[in-house]
Design a protein around this motif. Structure first.
Motif, short mmCIF file in Angstrom:
data_model
loop_
_atom_site.label_atom_id
_atom_site.label_comp_id
_atom_site.label_asym_id
_atom_site.label_seq_id
_atom_site.Cartn_x
_atom_site.Cartn_y
_atom_site.Cartn_z
N ALA A 1 0.83 -1.20 0.00
CA ALA A 1 0.00 0.00 0.00
C ALA A 1 0.86 1.25 0.00
CB ALA A 1 -0.93 -0.01 1.21
N GLU A 2 1.97 1.23 0.73
CA GLU A 2 2.88 2.36 0.75
C GLU A 2 3.52 2.58 -0.63
OE1 GLU A 2 4.29 2.00 5.45
OE2 GLU A 2 5.59 1.30 3.83
N ALA A 3 3.59 1.49 -1.41
CA ALA A 3 4.14 1.60 -2.77
C ALA A 3 3.05 1.88 -3.80
CB ALA A 3 4.88 0.32 -3.13
N ASP A 4 1.90 2.39 -3.34
CA ASP A 4 0.83 2.86 -4.22
C ASP A 4 0.09 1.73 -4.92
OD1 ASP A 4 -0.71 5.01 -5.07
OD2 ASP A 4 0.37 5.18 -6.97
N HIS A 5 -0.02 0.56 -4.28
CA HIS A 5 -0.86 -0.52 -4.78
C HIS A 5 -2.25 -0.40 -4.17
CE1 HIS A 5 2.91 -2.18 -6.14
NE2 HIS A 5 2.34 -3.30 -6.58
N ARG A 6 -3.22 -0.88 -4.90
CA ARG A 6 -4.57 -1.08 -4.35
C ARG A 6 -4.59 -2.47 -3.73
NH1 ARG A 6 -8.09 -1.91 -8.13
NH2 ARG A 6 -6.62 -1.96 -9.87
N VAL A 7 -4.61 -2.54 -2.40
CA VAL A 7 -4.40 -3.80 -1.71
C VAL A 7 -5.69 -4.29 -1.06
CG1 VAL A 7 -3.04 -5.03 0.04
CG2 VAL A 7 -2.01 -3.13 -1.24
N THR A 8 -5.98 -5.57 -1.26
CA THR A 8 -7.06 -6.24 -0.54
C THR A 8 -6.44 -7.33 0.31
OG1 THR A 8 -8.63 -5.84 -2.35
CG2 THR A 8 -9.20 -7.55 -0.75
N ASP B 1 6.60 -0.25 15.70
CA ASP B 1 6.73 1.19 15.50
C ASP B 1 5.81 1.67 14.38
OD1 ASP B 1 8.62 1.24 17.49
OD2 ASP B 1 10.33 1.31 16.13
N ARG B 2 5.75 0.90 13.28
CA ARG B 2 4.91 1.29 12.14
C ARG B 2 3.44 1.33 12.52
NH1 ARG B 2 1.82 2.71 9.26
NH2 ARG B 2 1.63 2.64 6.96
N LEU B 3 3.04 0.47 13.45
CA LEU B 3 1.65 0.45 13.91
C LEU B 3 1.38 1.49 14.99
CD1 LEU B 3 1.03 -3.43 14.14
CD2 LEU B 3 0.52 -1.87 12.24
N GLY B 4 2.41 2.23 15.38
CA GLY B 4 2.22 3.23 16.45
C GLY B 4 1.93 2.60 17.79
N ALA B 5 2.48 1.38 18.01
CA ALA B 5 2.15 0.62 19.21
C ALA B 5 3.30 0.52 20.18
CB ALA B 5 1.67 -0.78 18.80
N ASP C 1 -6.28 -4.57 16.61
CA ASP C 1 -6.79 -3.20 16.68
C ASP C 1 -5.85 -2.20 16.00
OD1 ASP C 1 -8.78 -4.38 18.14
OD2 ASP C 1 -8.13 -3.60 20.08
N ALA C 2 -4.59 -2.16 16.45
CA ALA C 2 -3.65 -1.20 15.86
C ALA C 2 -3.37 -1.52 14.41
CB ALA C 2 -2.35 -1.19 16.67
N ALA C 3 -3.23 -2.82 14.09
CA ALA C 3 -2.95 -3.20 12.70
C ALA C 3 -4.10 -2.84 11.78
CB ALA C 3 -2.65 -4.70 12.63
N LEU C 4 -5.32 -3.12 12.20
CA LEU C 4 -6.48 -2.80 11.36
C LEU C 4 -6.57 -1.30 11.11
CD1 LEU C 4 -9.03 -3.78 9.91
CD2 LEU C 4 -10.26 -3.55 12.09
N ALA C 5 -6.34 -0.52 12.15
CA ALA C 5 -6.40 0.93 11.99
C ALA C 5 -5.36 1.42 10.99
CB ALA C 5 -6.21 1.61 13.34
N GLU C 6 -4.13 0.89 11.07
CA GLU C 6 -3.08 1.33 10.14
C GLU C 6 -3.33 0.83 8.73
OE1 GLU C 6 -0.43 3.46 10.34
OE2 GLU C 6 -1.57 4.00 12.12
N LEU C 7 -3.80 -0.38 8.59
CA LEU C 7 -4.12 -0.89 7.26
C LEU C 7 -5.18 -0.04 6.59
CD1 LEU C 7 -4.10 -4.69 8.14
CD2 LEU C 7 -2.61 -3.63 6.42
N GLU C 8 -6.23 0.26 7.32
CA GLU C 8 -7.30 1.07 6.74
C GLU C 8 -6.82 2.49 6.46
OE1 GLU C 8 -10.47 0.54 9.55
OE2 GLU C 8 -11.22 -1.25 8.52
N ARG C 9 -5.97 3.03 7.31
CA ARG C 9 -5.42 4.36 7.09
C ARG C 9 -4.55 4.37 5.82
NH1 ARG C 9 -3.39 4.97 11.83
NH2 ARG C 9 -5.26 5.94 12.69
#
Length: 466
Positions: A29-36, A77-81, A228-236
């Protein structure tokens, strides 16, 4: 900078919402892919998750990491956790031994602020579970282990137990040190473990950097981090997360097609199979990797967790390891679980390499472990048990037996745009959270390189690339 429309961005499907899948999805996603991201369970986190049992929030198992687990720490760190985990300032492992007569001996494995290998010298010199001659034997074996070349493929063909015998180790040194550490990290005894994997664990964790073996663990239920933290970051990051969704077929083509259990078809430029080894093998098209038929030879190993709630506080330390007992590691989970009973304490036992116990009835496990806890913790003899239950992961890890390295596939397959991730893939690490995260990075890197994309700078330590 030209902004691409959604239709112009490459599409990626990540199958599996464990740590490997979370990492790969975020990177793409950070590399500009549409990710599912597809996950069959109702939550993310793979085999490192939490669930509710009445008023308790229970981790399915006690998952720890070390300071040298830089990729997992990078994901945190990436998840802000970062505030949701604690890391020891210096390694300190209480080790409680008990003999047949019930006599208890307490020792510690801890490091000093000295360079390797002097950082453990004082601790080993006073370690009461080994005599002076065995302590010298351990030092000689550690120095020989430090000299091994991890790139030597011959190491994978030998068992760690055989290597230890060749280097003068006794049953006492194996039980009091090598298996104390190795069983917990490798989910196998020295006799059952590839020398290559054991050498990697001990060289990296104990013989590389003084602080490499400092222990970290979550100070909240794992679900708060891995779901919780992972889902929030993935959706963000724009990832579409679909829980309770199973992929049942993969049809490789210029645009891959992933069929779901409800018949829906997803098309993608990139597919990452990031589930367990059997689930990934079931979706792999024939001829995707070399010696694909041998994937079934990569066995699995179980982990059993025993959970006990006592009516009073018995343990003053956050954890300890046990010797001379079926009990391996005991953790205080009271604060993490939300236990509401005043004065009560919730202890969790983490039991690795327990092939002979994983399917025993709860009543039999209760009769086995409660008396052992009473031997180790005298106050448990008078305490009342408020709750006793077990959690079982029958396929918790891959089997780290000799010959394992040849069975672990790389991230890149022979099918363009199809990648593999998971702690069981060829990361060089045992089946740990660190291995899972590293595999997710490897899959994302291979996907980006295969599409001609520029890779972020790799700092060489497995942390999140910038």
């Amino acid at each position: 900078m030209t902004t691409r429309t959604p239709a112009e961005r490459p599409a990626a499907v990540v199958v599996g919402g464990g740590l490997a899948g979370i990492t790969a999805a975020l990177r793409l996603a950070e590399a500009d892919h549409r990710v599912t991201l597809l996950e069959t369970r109702p939550r993310l986190g793979g085999l490192a998750f939490s669930f509710r049992r009445g008023d308790l929030t229970v981790d399915n198992g006690q998952h720890v990491y070390l300071r040298c687990c830089t990729a997992y720490r990078g994901l945190i760190d990436r998840l802000g956790a970062g505030r949701l985990v604690d890391l020891q300032p210096r390694l300190d492992v209480p080790v409680l031994g008990v003999d047949a007569a019930g006599r208890r001996t307490f020792g510690r494995l801890r490091r000093a602020g000295l360079p390797v290998p002097l950082h453990l010298a004082a601790s080993l010199a006073s370690y009461p579970h080994l005599g002076p001659a065995d302590r010298l034997r351990v030092v000689r074996a550690a120095l020989a282990l430090k000299a091994l070349d991890l790139a030597d493929p011959a190491l994978d063909g030998l068992s760690f137990g055989e290597w230890l015998r060749r280097h003068g180790q006794t049953p006492a040194t194996v039980a009091a040190l090598w298996d104390l550490v190795g069983v917990a990290t490798l989910n196998a005894t020295a006799e059952q473990t590839s020398l290559a994997l054991a050498a990697m664990v001990f060289k990296t964790g104990l013989l590389s950097d003084p602080g490499a073996s400092d222990i970290g663990m979550a100070n909240v239920p794992l679900g708060e981090i891995h779901h919780d933290a992972a889902l929030a970051e993935l959706e963000r990051a724009g990832v579409q997360v679909r829980l309770r969704t199973r992929a049942v077929e993969l049809k490789p083509a210029e645009r891959h097609a992933v069929r779901l259990d409800d018949g829906e078809l997803l098309t993608a430029d990139t597919v990452v199979l990031a589930g367990a080894q059997d689930a990934a093998a079931a979706l792999l098209p024939p001829g995707s990797i070399p010696a694909q038929h041998r994937l079934a030879e990569l066995g699995t190993a179980p982990i059993l967790n025993v959970h006990v709630v006592y009516d009073r506080r018995l343990l003053r330390r956050p954890f300890f390891a046990a010797l001379g007992s079926p009990v391996q590691w005991v953790f205080d989970r009271t604060a993490h679980s939300g236990l509401a009973v005043p004065g009560a304490q919730y202890l969790a036992l983490s039991q690795s390499a327990v092939q002979d116990e994983i399917d025993l009835p709860v009543a039999e496990l209760r009769s086995r472990y409660l008396p052992e806890l009473a031997r180790l913790i005298p106050g448990a003899r008078e305490a009342r048990v408020l709750d006793f239950f077990v959690t079982r992961e029958r396929t918790a890890t891959f089997d780290p037996a000799p010959g394992t390295a040849a069975l672990r596939p790389a991230a890149r397959t022979d099918v363009p745009g199809l990648l593999l991730a998971g702690s069981w893939t060829a990361t060089g690490w045992p089946a740990t959270m660190e291995s899972a995260v590293r595999s997710g990075h490897a899959a994302a890197d291979a996907a980006l390189a295969g599409s001609g994309r520029r890779l972020p700078a790799d700092r060489g330590d497995g942390r999140w690339p910038r």
